[in-house]
Write an enzyme that holds these catalytic residues in place. Structure first.
Site, PDB file in Angstrom:
ATOM      1  CG  ASP A  62       2.044   5.018  -9.674  1.00  0.00           C
ATOM      2  OD1 ASP A  62       2.444   4.212  -8.813  1.00  0.00           O
ATOM      3  OD2 ASP A  62       0.850   5.343  -9.801  1.00  0.00           O
ATOM      4  CD  GLU A 121       3.868   0.457  -9.311  1.00  0.00           C
ATOM      5  OE1 GLU A 121       3.777  -0.103  -8.216  1.00  0.00           O
ATOM      6  OE2 GLU A 121       3.041   1.304  -9.706  1.00  0.00           O
TER       7      GLU A 121
END
Ligand code: CA
Length: 661
Positions: free
Chosen positions: A354, A383
């Site tokens: 994340d 990400e």
């Protein structure tokens, strides 16, 4: 005192300010001067005869271990002083079998006791992760665990052979029509033979039928937001609010009070996945902690694990009040050991990072090297962005434009995502598959997995070192579902037209180079009823409604066939940029609103020597010129009656895939 009183008020204020600035800079410098502990025994080392406890807190002047009978409520505790040990650690060893004892730590810094916290390394806790608990790891293994291992997901277990399916533990089974007994629980996903109605499989059976290779579950470490004490209360969270990194989430277990249950049940789920040919991916959220000042990290070593602004306050590149500092040796060590623990103890097959853009490249590459050394087929991606400014320079962080500097780690391609359906930040914006003109190059950039290609002219520079470096997707848990986005951006289109757009979007994702990722339920038009950030929405928004599968079984079967085509044909799974550049050829004469390309399958040892692919994202039928030769149909969602030799008519929002053997 006398001297101070001689200063005027403004000068006094200035001196106070200088004093505090010196204090602040001293504190920041001293983080680097903290001794680093290199041992691998932080936390609890349990044996029946003796338990060792060790924490790292180089700033403490005293440290205590507090023992309890329960994981919450009771206040009667036994307090044990820890002894100062080497490299900033504190240690004690207690004789006897401590199994079932709950415990916390607190440290004294400058004469003040911290709050009690479980140590950051805790592997088992009681309810709500408030206290750690001594367990015998042997007792956490379900039957057969000793022989448990990850299935191969292809011949060579290459990253580009993976097809990822992103799902939330609770969403998968909580709907009344899931046919799953243990709704919202880990073990609900271990159930076989579940169905919404005859022929409409759900849960694990559905995943197996679909044919995806990896199930990426939203966070299932112990997170903060859901009150595990109140299972009857309507509660929901995605889980991006980490509390205890090395402990499974209690609300997904049938008994959050017992430290062993959640571990054992998670292992049962993983065992069931593996037995059915599915690998499992852990959503790793090391970029921030749910609590800031009061986090487990920060109570034991204030400030150390986080980045700070120039004024000494917590920096916040995550939009969650703080950002961790992966470049600090003990944070880096924590991440690495935590990830390795999940792989070794739970047989995890991959990690999705994340806001990976918060982490530094060096840490990510150390992590990748160690994880790959232990488990060669492990899948790593994240990400490549942040949710705010970070004090660490861009050049050092694992952001998308630095993708090529990452060792065997992929980044999400928001380029193909938004190219297909339009910007996620503008609900009304359309993309290639919903008829927006001028989006061809964005999608072509995605087809070649963000690699340099002479026929692709896109605004963003190619950033991928290879197709293994890119996650190809058009929908995930964030933002509107694809189906909702199509409804919001194409209000005038009919439902049948929007369904064609969805089908086209998924066809693009599953035929493009890179590593494809699907959002759970996209294969039957999942809706969150227009809620674009459902992180704490009611089950009625987030649950997977399995009736939709029955209603859109045609699309589900279509996606299954796309997946099986991708798995059968290496031409869709190239492994280098060079192969993509040499063996993918775009037809530069393709009419506006269409993309036509061919793949030289023979070069990839594919049984399809040549593959011809056409997408029409526009709202009108198009006439496309077809290369000479005899073509067989692999996939066809909209061929018009052929009118002339050498041409093929393609309906609006459609795709055609042909091949020669
Ligand atoms: Ca929890």
């Amino acid at each position: 005192m006398q001297l101070i009183f001689k200063f005027s008020k403004p000068i006094f204020k200035l001196l106070v300010l200088i004093f505090f600035m010196l204090q602040t800079s001293h504190a920041q410098v001293s983080f680097d001067q903290y001794p680093v502990y290199n041992g691998n025994d932080l936390g609890l080392i349990y044996k029946k005869e003796i338990s060792h406890f060790r924490i790292w807190s180089p700033v403490a002047v005293a440290a205590q271990l507090l023992l309890y009978k329960q994981g919450n409520d009771d206040s009667a505790c036994k307090i044990i002083s820890l002894q100062t040990s080497h490299d900033g650690t504190w240690h004690t060893a207690l004789n006897g079998d401590l199994k079932g004892t709950f415990y916390t730590f607190r440290v004294n810094i400058k004469g003040k006791w911290s709050n009690e916290v479980p140590d950051p390394y805790a592997k088992a806790t009681g309810v709500n992760g408030k206290r750690a608990v001594v367990i015998d790891p042997e007792e956490t293994n379900p039957r057969g665990w000793i022989h448990e291992k990850s299935p191969a997901f292809s011949k060579k277990n290459l990253p580009t052979d993976a097809i990822i399916y992103e799902m939330h533990v609770r969403d998968a089974s909580i709907a009344i029509n899931s046919g799953i007994r243990h709704k919202g629980k880990f073990i609900g996903l271990a159930e076989r033979g579940t169905a919404a109605s005859p022929g409409i499989s759900t849960g694990l059976d559905h995943l197996k039928e679909l044919g995806v290779t990896h199930i990426h579950l939203l966070p299932f470490y112990d997170y903060s937001s859901v009150d595990e004490n109140k299972p009857g209360r309507p509660q929901y969270n995605w889980g991006y609010d980490p509390l205890n990194y090395n402990v499974p989430e209690g609300s997904y277990s049938t008994n959050p009070y017992n430290g062993i249950t959640r571990i054992k049940e998670l292992k049962q789920m993983i065992q069931a996945f593996h037995k059915n040919g599915l690998r499992i991916i852990f959503d790793a959220v090391y970029n921030h902690t749910a609590l800031t000042e009061r986090s487990n990290f920060n109570q034991l070593v204030p400030g150390y694990y986080y980045r700070h602004k120039a004024d000494g306050s917590f920096s916040d590149a995550t939009g969650c009040n703080n950002e961790t500092a992966s470049e600090m040796p003990m944070m880096r060590k924590f991440m690495l050991e935590s990830l390795l623990y999940w792989v070794k103890e739970y047989h995890i097959d991959g990690f999705r990072f994340d806001l990976m853009g918060v982490h530094d490249i060096e840490t990510m590459n150390i992590i990748s090297a160690e994880l790959h050394a232990y488990k060669p087929g492990i899948l790593l991606y994240g990400e490549g962005w942040t949710a705010g400014q970070s004090p660490l320079p861009d050049s050092l962080r694992a952001i998308k434009k630095n993708a090529a500097k990452l060792d065997r780690i992929a980044v999400f391609s928001d380029d193909i995502r938004d190219g297909i359906k339009g910007s996620v930040f503008d609900a009304a914006d359309k993309g290639f598959a919903s008829g927006k003109p001028g989006m061809e190059e964005a999608v072509k950039f995605g087809i070649v997995a963000s690699s340099p290609h002479p026929q692709v002219h896109y605004t963003t520079s190619p950033y991928a070192a290879g197709p293994w470096n890119v996650i190809t997707y058009c929908e995930c848990h964030d933002n509107n579902t694809l189906w909702d986005k199509l409804k919001l951006s194409c209000a005038d289109a009919t439902e049948a037209e929007r369904k064609q757009m969805q089908q086209l979007s998924l066809t693009i994702v599953l035929t493009s180079q890179g590593i494809p990722l699907l959002h759970a339920g996209t294969e039957f038009l999942r809706t969150k009823k227009g809620i674009e950030n459902s992180y704490k929405s009611h089950d009625s928004i987030n649950e997977i409604d399995w009736e939709l599968k029955k209603k859109h079984l045609d699309l589900t079967r279509f996606v299954e066939s796309l997946i099986s085509m991708r798995k059968a044909h290496p031409a869709f799974r190239m492994t280098t940029n060079e192969e993509i550049r040499q063996h993918i050829h775009f037809d530069d004469t393709a009419p506006a609103g269409t993309i036509i390309y061919s793949i030289d399958g023979s070069a990839m040892n594919d049984s399809w020597k040549k593959i011809w692919i056409a997408f029409n994202g526009s709202d009108t039928a198009k006439k496309l010129s077809l290369p000479v030769g005899n073509w067989s149909t692999a996939m066809d969602t909209g061929t018009e009656e052929r009118t002339e030799a050498g041409y093929v008519g393609i309906k609006k929002y459609s795709s055609i895939i042909l091949y020669q053997e």
